[in-house]
Scaffold this motif. Structure first.
Motif, PDB file in Angstrom:
ATOM      1  N   GLU A  11       0.787  -1.299  -0.143  1.00  0.00           N
ATOM      2  CA  GLU A  11      -0.064   0.165   0.021  1.00  0.00           C
ATOM      3  C   GLU A  11       0.774   1.452   0.111  1.00  0.00           C
ATOM      4  O   GLU A  11       0.797   2.311  -0.498  1.00  0.00           O
ATOM      5  N   LEU A  12       1.921   1.102   0.834  1.00  0.00           N
ATOM      6  CA  LEU A  12       2.801   2.235   0.718  1.00  0.00           C
ATOM      7  C   LEU A  12       3.499   2.455  -0.612  1.00  0.00           C
ATOM      8  O   LEU A  12       3.570   3.678  -0.962  1.00  0.00           O
ATOM      9  N   GLY A  13       3.823   1.559  -1.125  1.00  0.00           N
ATOM     10  CA  GLY A  13       4.448   1.548  -2.512  1.00  0.00           C
ATOM     11  C   GLY A  13       3.548   2.328  -3.511  1.00  0.00           C
ATOM     12  O   GLY A  13       3.719   3.077  -4.264  1.00  0.00           O
ATOM     13  N   GLU A  14       2.257   1.922  -3.585  1.00  0.00           N
ATOM     14  CA  GLU A  14       1.145   2.344  -4.122  1.00  0.00           C
ATOM     15  C   GLU A  14       0.961   3.798  -4.013  1.00  0.00           C
ATOM     16  O   GLU A  14       0.860   4.686  -4.850  1.00  0.00           O
ATOM     17  N   TRP A  15       0.998   4.350  -2.708  1.00  0.00           N
ATOM     18  CA  TRP A  15       0.869   5.784  -2.183  1.00  0.00           C
ATOM     19  C   TRP A  15       2.053   6.471  -2.988  1.00  0.00           C
ATOM     20  O   TRP A  15       1.998   7.676  -3.472  1.00  0.00           O
ATOM     21  N   ARG A  16       3.319   5.967  -2.798  1.00  0.00           N
ATOM     22  CA  ARG A  16       4.458   6.641  -3.537  1.00  0.00           C
ATOM     23  C   ARG A  16       4.340   6.801  -4.829  1.00  0.00           C
ATOM     24  O   ARG A  16       4.522   7.823  -5.324  1.00  0.00           O
ATOM     25  N   ARG A  17       3.882   5.757  -5.644  1.00  0.00           N
ATOM     26  CA  ARG A  17       3.534   6.102  -7.069  1.00  0.00           C
ATOM     27  C   ARG A  17       2.588   6.966  -7.410  1.00  0.00           C
ATOM     28  O   ARG A  17       2.829   8.033  -8.083  1.00  0.00           O
ATOM     29  N   ARG A  18       1.485   7.096  -6.467  1.00  0.00           N
ATOM     30  CA  ARG A  18       0.569   8.199  -6.637  1.00  0.00           C
ATOM     31  C   ARG A  18       0.888   9.691  -6.612  1.00  0.00           C
ATOM     32  O   ARG A  18       0.660  10.617  -6.948  1.00  0.00           O
ATOM     33  N   VAL A  19       2.011   9.558  -5.539  1.00  0.00           N
ATOM     34  CA  VAL A  19       2.395  10.987  -5.229  1.00  0.00           C
ATOM     35  C   VAL A  19       3.450  11.550  -6.129  1.00  0.00           C
ATOM     36  O   VAL A  19       3.480  12.669  -6.633  1.00  0.00           O
ATOM     37  N   GLN A  20       4.117  10.506  -6.788  1.00  0.00           N
ATOM     38  CA  GLN A  20       5.080  10.841  -7.880  1.00  0.00           C
ATOM     39  C   GLN A  20       4.306  11.385  -8.963  1.00  0.00           C
ATOM     40  O   GLN A  20       4.662  12.392  -9.742  1.00  0.00           O
ATOM     41  N   GLU A  21       3.181  10.782  -9.255  1.00  0.00           N
ATOM     42  CA  GLU A  21       2.398  11.096 -10.415  1.00  0.00           C
ATOM     43  C   GLU A  21       1.485  12.630 -10.187  1.00  0.00           C
ATOM     44  O   GLU A  21       1.325  13.323 -11.020  1.00  0.00           O
ATOM     45  N   ASP A  22       1.081  12.837  -8.888  1.00  0.00           N
ATOM     46  CA  ASP A  22       0.272  14.012  -8.346  1.00  0.00           C
ATOM     47  C   ASP A  22       0.692  14.335  -6.997  1.00  0.00           C
ATOM     48  O   ASP A  22       0.514  13.761  -5.958  1.00  0.00           O
ATOM     49  N   PRO A  23       1.589  15.582  -6.886  1.00  0.00           N
ATOM     50  CA  PRO A  23       2.158  15.765  -5.618  1.00  0.00           C
ATOM     51  C   PRO A  23       0.832  16.182  -4.682  1.00  0.00           C
ATOM     52  O   PRO A  23       1.011  15.857  -3.446  1.00  0.00           O
ATOM     53  N   ALA A  24       0.006  16.482  -5.065  1.00  0.00           N
ATOM     54  CA  ALA A  24      -1.166  16.846  -4.123  1.00  0.00           C
ATOM     55  C   ALA A  24      -1.760  15.437  -3.396  1.00  0.00           C
ATOM     56  O   ALA A  24      -2.269  15.568  -2.261  1.00  0.00           O
ATOM     57  N   CYS A  25      -1.405  14.293  -3.846  1.00  0.00           N
ATOM     58  CA  CYS A  25      -1.875  13.034  -3.048  1.00  0.00           C
ATOM     59  C   CYS A  25      -0.840  12.943  -1.851  1.00  0.00           C
ATOM     60  O   CYS A  25      -1.154  12.217  -0.880  1.00  0.00           O
ATOM     61  N   PHE A  26       0.155  13.779  -1.719  1.00  0.00           N
ATOM     62  CA  PHE A  26       1.128  13.778  -0.370  1.00  0.00           C
ATOM     63  C   PHE A  26       0.158  14.182   0.736  1.00  0.00           C
ATOM     64  O   PHE A  26       0.216  13.507   1.580  1.00  0.00           O
ATOM     65  N   LEU A  27      -0.626  15.235   0.588  1.00  0.00           N
ATOM     66  CA  LEU A  27      -1.197  15.687   1.568  1.00  0.00           C
ATOM     67  C   LEU A  27      -2.395  14.616   1.905  1.00  0.00           C
ATOM     68  O   LEU A  27      -2.816  14.332   3.165  1.00  0.00           O
ATOM     69  N   HIS A  28      -3.059  13.792   0.887  1.00  0.00           N
ATOM     70  CA  HIS A  28      -3.957  12.681   1.276  1.00  0.00           C
ATOM     71  C   HIS A  28      -3.359  11.793   2.193  1.00  0.00           C
ATOM     72  O   HIS A  28      -4.210  11.180   2.999  1.00  0.00           O
ATOM     73  N   LEU A  29      -2.134  11.452   1.618  1.00  0.00           N
ATOM     74  CA  LEU A  29      -1.313  10.332   2.498  1.00  0.00           C
ATOM     75  C   LEU A  29      -1.262  10.798   3.966  1.00  0.00           C
ATOM     76  O   LEU A  29      -1.653   9.728   4.957  1.00  0.00           O
ATOM     77  N   CYS A  30      -1.039  11.893   4.065  1.00  0.00           N
ATOM     78  CA  CYS A  30      -0.783  12.432   5.631  1.00  0.00           C
ATOM     79  C   CYS A  30      -1.989  12.245   6.323  1.00  0.00           C
ATOM     80  O   CYS A  30      -2.147  11.902   7.660  1.00  0.00           O
ATOM     81  N   ARG A  31      -3.146  12.794   5.614  1.00  0.00           N
ATOM     82  CA  ARG A  31      -4.419  12.613   6.116  1.00  0.00           C
ATOM     83  C   ARG A  31      -4.950  11.095   6.560  1.00  0.00           C
ATOM     84  O   ARG A  31      -5.480  10.809   7.526  1.00  0.00           O
ATOM     85  N   ARG A  32      -4.641  10.092   5.699  1.00  0.00           N
ATOM     86  CA  ARG A  32      -4.891   8.838   5.714  1.00  0.00           C
ATOM     87  C   ARG A  32      -4.253   8.272   6.962  1.00  0.00           C
ATOM     88  O   ARG A  32      -4.803   7.368   7.778  1.00  0.00           O
ATOM     89  N   LEU A  33      -2.792   8.827   7.010  1.00  0.00           N
ATOM     90  CA  LEU A  33      -2.138   8.068   8.210  1.00  0.00           C
ATOM     91  C   LEU A  33      -2.337   9.070   9.617  1.00  0.00           C
ATOM     92  O   LEU A  33      -1.703   8.360  10.532  1.00  0.00           O
ATOM     93  N   GLY A  34      -2.923   9.986   9.642  1.00  0.00           N
ATOM     94  CA  GLY A  34      -3.310  10.737  10.852  1.00  0.00           C
ATOM     95  C   GLY A  34      -1.844  11.615  11.171  1.00  0.00           C
ATOM     96  O   GLY A  34      -1.788  11.709  12.427  1.00  0.00           O
ATOM     97  N   CYS A  35      -1.088  11.807  10.278  1.00  0.00           N
ATOM     98  CA  CYS A  35       0.299  12.395  10.444  1.00  0.00           C
ATOM     99  C   CYS A  35       0.510  13.710   9.770  1.00  0.00           C
ATOM    100  O   CYS A  35      -0.406  14.199   8.803  1.00  0.00           O
ATOM    101  N   VAL A  36       1.346  14.434  10.035  1.00  0.00           N
ATOM    102  CA  VAL A  36       1.719  15.500   9.337  1.00  0.00           C
ATOM    103  C   VAL A  36       3.401  15.630   9.185  1.00  0.00           C
ATOM    104  O   VAL A  36       4.050  14.953   9.648  1.00  0.00           O
ATOM    105  N   PRO A  37       3.855  16.371   7.992  1.00  0.00           N
ATOM    106  CA  PRO A  37       5.119  16.348   7.634  1.00  0.00           C
ATOM    107  C   PRO A  37       5.951  16.887   8.879  1.00  0.00           C
ATOM    108  O   PRO A  37       5.504  17.842   9.519  1.00  0.00           O
ATOM    109  N   ASN A  38       6.961  16.214   9.052  1.00  0.00           N
ATOM    110  CA  ASN A  38       7.839  16.802  10.420  1.00  0.00           C
ATOM    111  C   ASN A  38       8.688  18.214   9.926  1.00  0.00           C
ATOM    112  O   ASN A  38       9.779  18.041   9.931  1.00  0.00           O
ATOM    113  N   ILE A  39       8.026  19.096   9.592  1.00  0.00           N
ATOM    114  CA  ILE A  39       8.681  20.329   9.187  1.00  0.00           C
ATOM    115  C   ILE A  39       9.894  21.094  10.305  1.00  0.00           C
ATOM    116  O   ILE A  39      10.641  21.483   9.984  1.00  0.00           O
TER     117      ILE A  39
END
Length: 378
Positions: A156-184
């Motif tokens: 599943e993580l590999g599929e998310w990685r592919r989706r983020v590569q295709e569409d950077p907006a999916c990174f926010l969706h991944l964070c929301r799915r995991l209940g996490c935020v980028p460790n800025i």
């Protein structure tokens, strides 16, 4: 986009240092208790093909999305500390000083560039630099890894990685799915490099790049190239990376060489983390090297060097060419105030600095890649 940045594309890159078990030293600088992540670019890349680089890439509109404000803390600058005003006579680099609200984004540049660096690290190396909840993470030391129970199955993580590569907006969706935020908050402002005139990539690509430093307690359990932009991943201490460069096993560009020489000042991960955390509030200086062609090589001049132009040709529109019939050795003997990278050939670099570093930063160790003496001084 800020008109002063129209000749560059904005980007962010990450010097990712991870703790590693102690082992016998392999270089004259002794043992280092951390390694840096270096990625080999594809030979088909339009910019620095086959080079080893730090993870990073272009800033995307998704990195500036207002939707991030629904995940990150509501405090000013999303909880990032304020950067002090620049020294008298200096100014904040345009990359950081640009008013992003005037460009249509409520997200500060310092937040968006960090999100970019974290997203690109996931895309290129499969590493997720996230924290549970809204952040920031507790503690003042190097960042801990994301708890394993927070990660989805590998497929599943590999599929998310592919989706983020295709569409950077999916990174926010991944964070929301995991209940996490980028460790800025784990990323410390480190430097700002502009691609020099004459070193643009295919199609005239030039970049205004924010360099961040992040210290992790330990190497992430899984690192894998994407086999698209990146063909290999390498963890190496700074001096070992330079040894590999000297032996022509790998190649990196002058900014990477300079930063690796600077990191050679720190053999301890905790020392590096403390220095970068304490210093980051000072900001950093914007650098664009100016190339001086000698009869037997090149010198990349940096701000503060006695030969650096008072009014450098940032855009390339002036068509200024700096050249001399003198040899590099003669230019070095004649000079006295240095901030430069001497380039004899593709794997023979040397850094020479004898000026005071600004913004409470650290000068690099003056290492000649063609010489075994790691403490060479002028």
């Amino acid at each position: 986009m800020n008109s002063r940045l129209r000749h560059w594309r904005e980007a962010a890159t990450l010097l990712l240092a991870a703790g590693t078990p102690a082992r016998p030293p392999r270089t004259p600088l002794g043992a280092f208790d951390y390694e840096l992540l270096l990625l080999q670019r594809s030979s088909r890349s339009g910019f620095m093909p086959s080079a080893h680089v730090f993870p990073g890439g272009l800033v995307e509109a998704a990195d500036f999305s207002a939707d991030w404000l629904g995940l990150l803390p509501a405090s000013p600058r999303c909880g990032l500390g304020l950067v002090k005003p620049p020294p008298l006579g200096s100014s904040r680099a345009p990359l950081f000083a640009t008013d992003r609200e005037r460009l249509g984004s409520p997200l500060p540049g310092e937040v968006a560039f960090r999100i970019c660096a974290i997203r690109e690290t996931f895309e290129e190396a499969g590493i997720l630099l996230l924290v549970p909840g809204r952040g920031p993470a507790a503690g003042s030391g190097p960042a801990p890894p994301l708890p394993a129970e927070r990660l989805p199955p590998a497929a599943e993580l590999g599929e998310w990685r592919r989706r983020v590569q295709e569409d950077p907006a999916c990174f926010l969706h991944l964070c929301r799915r995991l209940g996490c935020v980028p460790n800025i908050w784990a990323l410390q402002e480190w430097s700002n490099w502009l691609t020099p005139v004459g070193r643009a990539g295919r199609g005239g690509r030039r970049y205004d790049t924010a360099f961040y430093l992040c210290c992790l307690e330990e190497r992430p359990p899984h690192t894998a190239q994407d086999d698209r932009e990146v063909t290999a991943c390498l963890w190496s201490s700074p001096p070992e990376a330079i040894e590999r460069f000297k032996s022509q096993e790998i190649w990196f560009a002058p900014p990477q060489f300079y930063e690796l020489c600077r990191l050679c000042n720190f053999s301890s991960l905790r020392e590096l983390h403390k220095f970068s955390s304490d210093r980051a509030v000072e900001g950093c200086e914007r650098w664009m090297s100016v190339i001086l062609t000698a009869s037997d090589g090149y010198i990349q001049l940096l701000p503060g060097d006695e030969l650096y132009p008072e009014d450098p040709d940032y855009t390339g529109e002036k068509k200024i060419i700096m050249s001399t019939d003198k040899k590099v050795e003669d230019l070095m003997k004649e000079g006295s105030v240095f901030h430069r990278i001497v380039i004899k050939n593709i794997n023979d670099f040397a850094v020479y600095v004898n000026i005071q570093a600004k913004y409470k930063h650290m000068n690099p160790l003056m290492i000649n890649s063609d010489c075994p003496d790691y403490n060479s001084r002028l």
